[in-house]
Motif scaffolding. Structure first.
Motif, short mmCIF file in Angstrom:
data_model
loop_
_atom_site.label_atom_id
_atom_site.label_comp_id
_atom_site.label_asym_id
_atom_site.label_seq_id
_atom_site.Cartn_x
_atom_site.Cartn_y
_atom_site.Cartn_z
N GLY A 28 26.79 54.32 46.08
CA GLY A 28 28.13 54.26 45.52
C GLY A 28 29.15 53.59 46.42
N SER A 29 28.70 52.73 47.32
CA SER A 29 29.68 52.05 48.17
C SER A 29 30.40 50.95 47.38
N ILE A 30 31.64 50.72 47.77
CA ILE A 30 32.48 49.77 47.03
C ILE A 30 33.19 48.85 48.02
N THR A 31 33.19 47.56 47.73
CA THR A 31 33.97 46.63 48.54
C THR A 31 34.77 45.70 47.64
N PHE A 32 36.04 45.54 47.94
CA PHE A 32 36.88 44.53 47.29
C PHE A 32 37.17 43.48 48.34
N GLU A 33 36.89 42.21 48.03
CA GLU A 33 37.20 41.14 48.98
C GLU A 33 38.16 40.15 48.35
N HIS A 34 39.37 40.11 48.85
CA HIS A 34 40.39 39.16 48.37
C HIS A 34 40.41 39.07 46.85
N VAL A 35 40.53 40.22 46.22
CA VAL A 35 40.47 40.24 44.75
C VAL A 35 41.83 39.92 44.12
N ASP A 36 41.83 38.89 43.27
CA ASP A 36 42.98 38.58 42.42
C ASP A 36 42.56 38.87 41.00
N PHE A 37 43.47 39.45 40.23
CA PHE A 37 43.13 39.72 38.84
C PHE A 37 44.39 39.73 37.96
N GLY A 38 44.28 39.13 36.79
CA GLY A 38 45.38 39.15 35.82
C GLY A 38 44.79 39.18 34.42
N TYR A 39 45.57 39.66 33.44
CA TYR A 39 45.08 39.68 32.06
C TYR A 39 45.37 38.36 31.39
N GLU A 40 44.48 37.99 30.48
CA GLU A 40 44.62 36.73 29.75
C GLU A 40 45.99 36.65 29.09
N THR A 41 46.43 37.80 28.51
CA THR A 41 47.65 37.79 27.72
C THR A 41 48.92 37.74 28.56
N SER A 42 48.82 38.16 29.82
CA SER A 42 50.04 38.09 30.65
C SER A 42 49.79 37.17 31.84
#
Ligand SMILES: Nc1ncnc2c1ncn2[C@@H]1O[C@H](COP(=O)(O)OP(=O)(O)OP(=O)(O)O)[C@@H](O)[C@H]1O
Ligand SMILES: [Mg+2]
Length: 577
Positions: free
Chosen positions: A330-344
């Motif tokens: 259950g290990s988790i890593t986020f690396e330089h994550v960018d995220f946006g929704y299609e609608t906005s």
């Protein structure tokens, strides 16, 4: 556009073809009737020959019966073919929607998908039945009736050609003006549909805000608009009727007039004259059918477009070929994550997030509304894909996993969670088909649901209504937590899952969780400090960025947002709890 729909006819091609074939024979037998009638008059009545009357009369009866039989078969196969086509179409839509990602569903909206599966498929079904039956009938009738008339008397038959041309012209003009209006009407239907859907599903809210009158006015406005447009469209279409009548009676007059002359000149018989009258009616009826066909087809074209759009949409998130089926831990890593929704588009919801969580850690996430908490955790089960960077679970990018395998191991109690119609037990087995009754009870005990379930008359066999309307908000949340626990996940995410539960029960649930599912990474999202304070580490999220990360004590020392939230919540706690 029409091709993805046609591909769904499949095994119903045969009944569809049979419907057309039987229609073909129905028309042939029907067309022969007036022809025989003329024989009865000429060779029977006029010659006073009873034998001929019986002979042709019997032949007429036989043909009429044959025509009737073929008509019935055609109707039967037509219904079979079109209903089967609709069934296949619904199934294809349903299966397609199952593959859709959250992004796809955002795009169509759940209500939109329902309308497409119901109303639009029904429109297409009706149009299809029309195509395989009426579309065969109208032109055949027209061609045969005119041909037979030519055979009887070419000069007279020319009248029909002129009349048909005249009517075709009127039809073209009518359709040219009525078409766009019909299209508008159907767009307005869409609006009305969504207004109705929204209102009925949210009836409780409408009632509690005493908005019935306002909503009713809105509804009446929309429906009056449709009424107005429909009347306008129909007003144009009904020009057809006087034109039709004019054509029919002028044909009768011309036929009588020319016929009388020809009969006197012995070039024409009275029997032939009566059959000509019958053919006039046949021809005009088939022209009327053409109008109907055109109107129906326009109506269904909009539906075809809307269905085709769903069928041809590619799911934005799919399993990779030979995806990993094992989630290591259950290990988790986020690396330089960018995220946006299609609608906005303009704004990133998560901006350059870096994070490393060890397997088995308990993580709290705290942040204001809209700060991106739900978005962050949805990336773990790959409900959406990142725009840049990567999210890793068990040391591997989530995009490398088979989707089902990943989602089975990342259990998420969504913020807006629902139960399904069925008993409590059935709902629990959603998470894990093999769960035993003991396991179910154990999970419900941890989620503090066992107590209220036992008080129900039917206990674990209590029926849950659609969406879980017959349990309270807090009870629903607890059932949803139990359901997630049963999947025995590597990562368990509770997105504001105890917001409707009192603080005491909330605490009991957290204690239960801490004692169970050892080794499972637990992520608890909450607006309440009390819900996250015993977590190993707490993430403070602000406007899509990680503002602070540490234990309760560390954050109290160092993080300004955390301090502020803590202060307001402890001050207000006297009234709160
Ligand atoms: N399906 C969606 N489509 C478009 N925008 C969305 C969608 N879901 C969330 N957003 C936007 O993304 C931003 C972050 O939303 P998110 O749901 O992650 O916030 P949150 O921290 O979970 O808030 P809350 O505490 O209210 O649950 C918000 O500005 C929201 O408007
Ligand atoms: Mg949220």
């Amino acid at each position: 556009m029409i091709r993805p729909l046609l591909a769904q006819i499949k095994e119903y091609k045969k009944p569809s073809l049979l419907a057309s074939l039987f229609m073909f024979f129905e028309v042939i037998f029907e067309i022969a009737l007036p022809f025989l009638m003329s024989y009865i008059i000429d060779y029977g009545v006029n010659k006073q020959d009873m034998g001929n009357i019986t002979k042709y009369g019997l032949l007429m009866v036989v043909l009429a019966l044959l025509s009737l039989a073929c008509g019935m078969q055609s109707a039967r196969y037509g219904a079979l073919g079109s209903a089967g086509f609709a069934k296949n179409l619904r199934r294809a839509l349903y299966n397609k929607v199952q593959t859709f990602s959250f992004e796809n569903i955002d795009h169509f909206s759940a209500g939109g998908l329902v309308t497409r599966m119901m109303t639009d498929v029904t429109n297409v079904q009706n149009a299809y039945q029309m195509i395989i039956r009426v579309c065969v009938r109208a032109p055949l009738n027209l061609i045969f009736a005119i041909s037979v008339s030519f055979f009887i008397n070419a000069k007279m038959a020319m009248i029909f050609v002129y009349v048909a041309l005249f009517l075709a012209l009127i039809l073209a003009v009518v359709l040219k003006f009525a078409f766009p209006l019909f299209r508008k009407v159907f767009n307005a239907y869409d609006e009305l549909n969504s207004s109705v859907q929204e209102n009925i599903t949210n009836m409780r809210v409408v009632k509690s805000y005493v908005k019935e009158e306002e909503e009713t006015k809105k509804f009446q406005g929309a429906s009056r608009k449709i009424y107005g447009m429909f009347v306008k469209a129909i007003r144009i279409v009904i020009i057809n009727n006087p034109a039709m009548m004019l054509s029919m009676y002028s044909s009768f007059i011309m036929i009588s007039w020319i016929g009388a002359h020809l009969i006197v000149a012995k070039e024409f018989t009275t029997g032939e004259l009566t059959s000509m009258f019958s053919y006039t009616i046949t021809i005009l009826i088939s022209l009327m059918m053409f109008t109907m066909i055109f109107v129906m087809l326009t109506i269904s074209m909009a539906s075809v477009e809307r269905i085709s759009e769903v069928l041809t949409t590619q799911a934005t998130i799919v399993s990779p070929l030979n995806g990993l089926t094992e989630v290591k831990d259950g290990s988790i890593t986020f690396e330089h994550v960018d995220f946006g929704y299609e609608t906005s588009e303009e704004k990133l919801v998560l901006n350059d997030v870096n994070l490393s969580i060890k397997s088995g850690e308990v993580i709290g996430i705290l942040g204001g509304t809209g700060s991106g908490k739900s978005s962050l955790v949805q990336l773990l089960a790959r409900m959406y894909d990142v725009d840049a960077g990567s999210v890793k679970v068990g040391g591997r990018d989530v995009r490398d996993y088979d989707l089902d395998a990943l989602r089975r191991k990342v259990a998420m109690v969504l913020q807006t969670n629902v139960l399904f119609s069925g008993t409590i037990k059935e709902n629990m087995r959603w998470g894990n088909k093999q769960a035993t009754d003991e396991e179910i009870v154990a999970a419900c005990k941890i989620a503090q649901a066992d107590e209220f379930i036992s008080q129900f008359k039917d206990g674990y066999d209590t029926m849950i209504e659609r969406g879980g309307a017959n349990v309270s908000g807090g009870q629903r949340q607890r059932l949803c937590i139990a359901r997630a626990l049963l999947t025995n996940p590597k990562i368990l995410i509770l997105d504001d899952s105890t917001s409707a539960v009192d603080t005491k029960t909330d605490q009991l649930i957290r204690q239960g969780l801490a004692a169970s599912l050892q080794g499972t990474t637990k992520i608890i999202i909450s607006q309440r400090i009390s819900s996250v304070e015993d977590a190993d580490r707490i993430i403070v999220l602000d406007d899509g960025k990680i503002n602070g990360l540490g234990s309760h004590e560390e954050l109290l020392q160092t993080n300004k947002i955390y301090q502020e939230v803590y202060e307001t919540q402890t001050k207000g706690s006297d009234q709160d709890d």
